[in-house]
Design a protein around this motif. Structure first.
Motif, PDB file in Angstrom:
ATOM      1  N   GLN A 329      26.429 -20.448  39.648  1.00  0.00           N
ATOM      2  CA  GLN A 329      27.842 -20.152  39.426  1.00  0.00           C
ATOM      3  C   GLN A 329      28.422 -21.008  38.305  1.00  0.00           C
ATOM      4  N   TYR A 330      28.254 -22.313  38.405  1.00  0.00           N
ATOM      5  CA  TYR A 330      28.887 -23.182  37.423  1.00  0.00           C
ATOM      6  C   TYR A 330      28.168 -23.178  36.080  1.00  0.00           C
ATOM      7  N   SER A 331      26.892 -22.876  36.074  1.00  0.00           N
ATOM      8  CA  SER A 331      26.177 -22.752  34.800  1.00  0.00           C
ATOM      9  C   SER A 331      26.681 -21.549  34.015  1.00  0.00           C
ATOM     10  N   SER A 332      27.093 -20.502  34.725  1.00  0.00           N
ATOM     11  CA  SER A 332      27.612 -19.303  34.052  1.00  0.00           C
ATOM     12  C   SER A 332      29.054 -19.496  33.585  1.00  0.00           C
ATOM     13  N   GLU A 333      29.770 -20.426  34.204  1.00  0.00           N
ATOM     14  CA  GLU A 333      31.186 -20.630  33.896  1.00  0.00           C
ATOM     15  C   GLU A 333      31.445 -21.816  32.970  1.00  0.00           C
ATOM     16  N   ASN A 334      30.524 -22.754  32.906  1.00  0.00           N
ATOM     17  CA  ASN A 334      30.787 -24.036  32.257  1.00  0.00           C
ATOM     18  C   ASN A 334      29.585 -24.421  31.403  1.00  0.00           C
ATOM     19  N   GLU A 335      29.739 -24.366  30.091  1.00  0.00           N
ATOM     20  CA  GLU A 335      28.608 -24.624  29.194  1.00  0.00           C
ATOM     21  C   GLU A 335      28.089 -26.059  29.333  1.00  0.00           C
ATOM     22  N   TRP A 336      28.985 -27.003  29.624  1.00  0.00           N
ATOM     23  CA  TRP A 336      28.538 -28.381  29.764  1.00  0.00           C
ATOM     24  C   TRP A 336      27.791 -28.594  31.078  1.00  0.00           C
ATOM     25  N   PHE A 337      28.214 -27.884  32.101  1.00  0.00           N
ATOM     26  CA  PHE A 337      27.465 -27.932  33.350  1.00  0.00           C
ATOM     27  C   PHE A 337      26.044 -27.444  33.122  1.00  0.00           C
ATOM     28  N   LYS A 338      25.914 -26.323  32.470  1.00  0.00           N
ATOM     29  CA  LYS A 338      24.580 -25.756  32.216  1.00  0.00           C
ATOM     30  C   LYS A 338      23.749 -26.685  31.327  1.00  0.00           C
ATOM     31  N   LYS A 339      24.359 -27.236  30.292  1.00  0.00           N
ATOM     32  CA  LYS A 339      23.647 -28.110  29.367  1.00  0.00           C
ATOM     33  C   LYS A 339      23.083 -29.336  30.080  1.00  0.00           C
ATOM     34  N   ILE A 340      23.912 -29.968  30.896  1.00  0.00           N
ATOM     35  CA  ILE A 340      23.484 -31.185  31.590  1.00  0.00           C
ATOM     36  C   ILE A 340      22.490 -30.861  32.697  1.00  0.00           C
ATOM     37  N   SER A 341      22.788 -29.828  33.489  1.00  0.00           N
ATOM     38  CA  SER A 341      21.903 -29.459  34.596  1.00  0.00           C
ATOM     39  C   SER A 341      20.521 -29.052  34.092  1.00  0.00           C
ATOM     40  N   ASP A 342      20.465 -28.249  33.031  1.00  0.00           N
ATOM     41  CA  ASP A 342      19.177 -27.841  32.461  1.00  0.00           C
ATOM     42  C   ASP A 342      18.398 -29.049  31.958  1.00  0.00           C
ATOM     43  N   ASN A 343      19.109 -30.009  31.355  1.00  0.00           N
ATOM     44  CA  ASN A 343      18.471 -31.209  30.839  1.00  0.00           C
ATOM     45  C   ASN A 343      17.885 -32.042  31.980  1.00  0.00           C
ATOM     46  N   GLN A 344      18.629 -32.169  33.061  1.00  0.00           N
ATOM     47  CA  GLN A 344      18.145 -32.917  34.226  1.00  0.00           C
ATOM     48  C   GLN A 344      16.923 -32.233  34.848  1.00  0.00           C
ATOM     49  N   LYS A 345      16.993 -30.930  34.977  1.00  0.00           N
ATOM     50  CA  LYS A 345      15.906 -30.195  35.611  1.00  0.00           C
ATOM     51  C   LYS A 345      14.615 -30.324  34.815  1.00  0.00           C
ATOM     52  N   ALA A 346      14.725 -30.281  33.484  1.00  0.00           N
ATOM     53  CA  ALA A 346      13.543 -30.437  32.630  1.00  0.00           C
ATOM     54  C   ALA A 346      12.973 -31.844  32.746  1.00  0.00           C
ATOM     55  N   TRP A 347      13.852 -32.851  32.807  1.00  0.00           N
ATOM     56  CA  TRP A 347      13.411 -34.250  32.932  1.00  0.00           C
ATOM     57  C   TRP A 347      12.694 -34.476  34.262  1.00  0.00           C
ATOM     58  N   ALA A 348      13.273 -33.935  35.345  1.00  0.00           N
ATOM     59  CA  ALA A 348      12.754 -34.196  36.684  1.00  0.00           C
ATOM     60  C   ALA A 348      11.394 -33.545  36.931  1.00  0.00           C
TER      61      ALA A 348
END
Length: 378
Positions: A329-348
């Motif tokens: 939901q928030y990745s579709s609504e908030n570009e910064w949410f998606k940017k940070i979340s995607d970055n964390q997921k790739a790191w983890a």
């Protein structure tokens, strides 16, 4: 016989001039700090008895010892200047020079903020979150979010990898996701969205307001953070079932912020003290927490009659499914949410893989040594 040449007598004027030069050189040798003397006002988001206040003071003590006598932090409890959820606003405006808080307390400004404290698990923990913050893109993304997106006049760092937070306190033992439906529950940050997605009715409250809310029936269950904090503010007086393990806040850390304008006005040596003291305090915080949390959990069980259970796998699975909905939901609504979340997921992905694959079976070892005395019954 060799006659030694006689030395010419040194005039009083030359002697005094030479002594002055020698004295000046001697005085110049010690590298004495000439930084300005400054006292910074810092407030925490914690009540006087909370162990998080003790952790904040560990940071303050390190800064004051390293910075003495020219740099001093004056630390205040929650409410001394502003309320717990208002600390960041006060730091931004310069009402406070610094604050000790958590990202979940300011995620109302942007949902992406909660990714710096109450984000998805992705198989990692708070230790690996800190590795992402300092050795991945975390600090850069944090600075961009706070300073460029939110236009906040702050600089900040994270510390103290908090152990996984319990699901919380209940008046019964919830065994399945259905047991949680329509329950009035307290949490903060993105965890509130996760629990709402599971069907709970969520209220966000600072720690100091939890017990009164339980007593008045405003909430029926809650989570805060750890056995010590929970015990100190009287959790066992209003609920007797303590559910350990959860994905709602699996990788939270504490946060230190300073007003950016004030911080950058300080001499470099004082900036360095404030910055490097974060890492020192992070270790001391954790070293203090482990024995205290363990001791106080046993007090809750043996003295206060609390029933402690590990959260069921079905509830944990439901939390992960809820996280998927919240992130989508928030990745579709908030570009910064998606940017940070995607970055964390790739790191983890690789970091967590190594950690999980390599970690020893602590439960097996514990039961080997303590199984007959105090078995881990799950």
């Amino acid at each position: 016989m060799v006659t030694k040449p006689q030395s010419k007598p040194t005039s009083r004027r030359k002697f005094l001039a030479g002594a002055a030069l020698t004295g000046a050189a001697t005085i110049a040798l010690p590298q004495i700090s000439r930084a300005q003397t400054v006292t910074l006002k810092m407030q925490g988001s914690w009540g006087a008895g909370d162990i998080f206040n003790d952790m904040a003071k560990q940071y303050v003590d390190i800064v004051n010892e390293l910075g003495a006598p020219r740099l001093k932090l004056d630390y205040l409890n929650a409410g001394a200047v502003v309320k717990a959820f208002e600390v960041q606003d006060a730091v931004n405006k310069g009402v406070l020079d610094g604050g000790h808080l958590v990202a979940a307390y300011w995620y109302g400004k942007n949902r992406a903020a909660s990714l710096f404290g109450t984000g998805p698990c992705y198989g990692w923990d708070a230790h690996q979150f800190l590795s992402w913050f300092y050795y991945g893109d975390g600090h850069k993304l944090y600075a961009e979010l706070t300073q460029k997106v939110l236009n906040l006049d702050i600089v900040g760092w994270y510390l103290m990898p908090l152990p996984t937070q319990p699901l919380g306190w209940f008046k019964f033992e919830p065994k399945t996701p259905a047991d949680l439906k329509n329950l009035k529950y307290r949490t903060v940050g993105l965890a509130s969205n996760v629990m709402q997605a599971m069907g709970l009715k969520v209220t966000q409250l600072p720690g100091g307001e939890i017990i009164p809310a339980m007593e008045k029936g405003v909430i029926e269950a809650f989570e805060y953070n750890n056995p010590t904090s929970d015990m100190r503010f009287g959790a066992a007086d209003v609920a007797k079932y303590y559910m350990m393990s959860s994905y709602h806040q699996n990788n939270e850390c504490l946060e230190i912020e300073f007003n950016k304008t004030k911080f950058e006005s300080l001499p470099k040596e004082q900036q360095a003290i404030l910055t490097h003291a974060v890492a020192a305090a992070s270790s001391k915080n954790l070293w203090m927490a482990f024995p205290q949390y363990g001791k106080d959990l046993q007090t809750l069980i043996q003295k206060d009659g609390v029933h402690v259970y590990r959260t069921s796998e079905s509830i944990l699975q439901a939390q992960l499914a809820a996280w998927d909905k919240v992130v989508a939901q928030y990745s579709s609504e908030n570009e910064w949410f998606k940017k940070i979340s995607d970055n964390q997921k790739a790191w983890a992905k690789d970091v967590a893989y190594y950690n999980i694959l390599n970690a020893s079976d602590s439960k097996l070892a514990y039961n080997h040594y303590y199984g007959q005395e105090q078995p881990l019954g799950f």
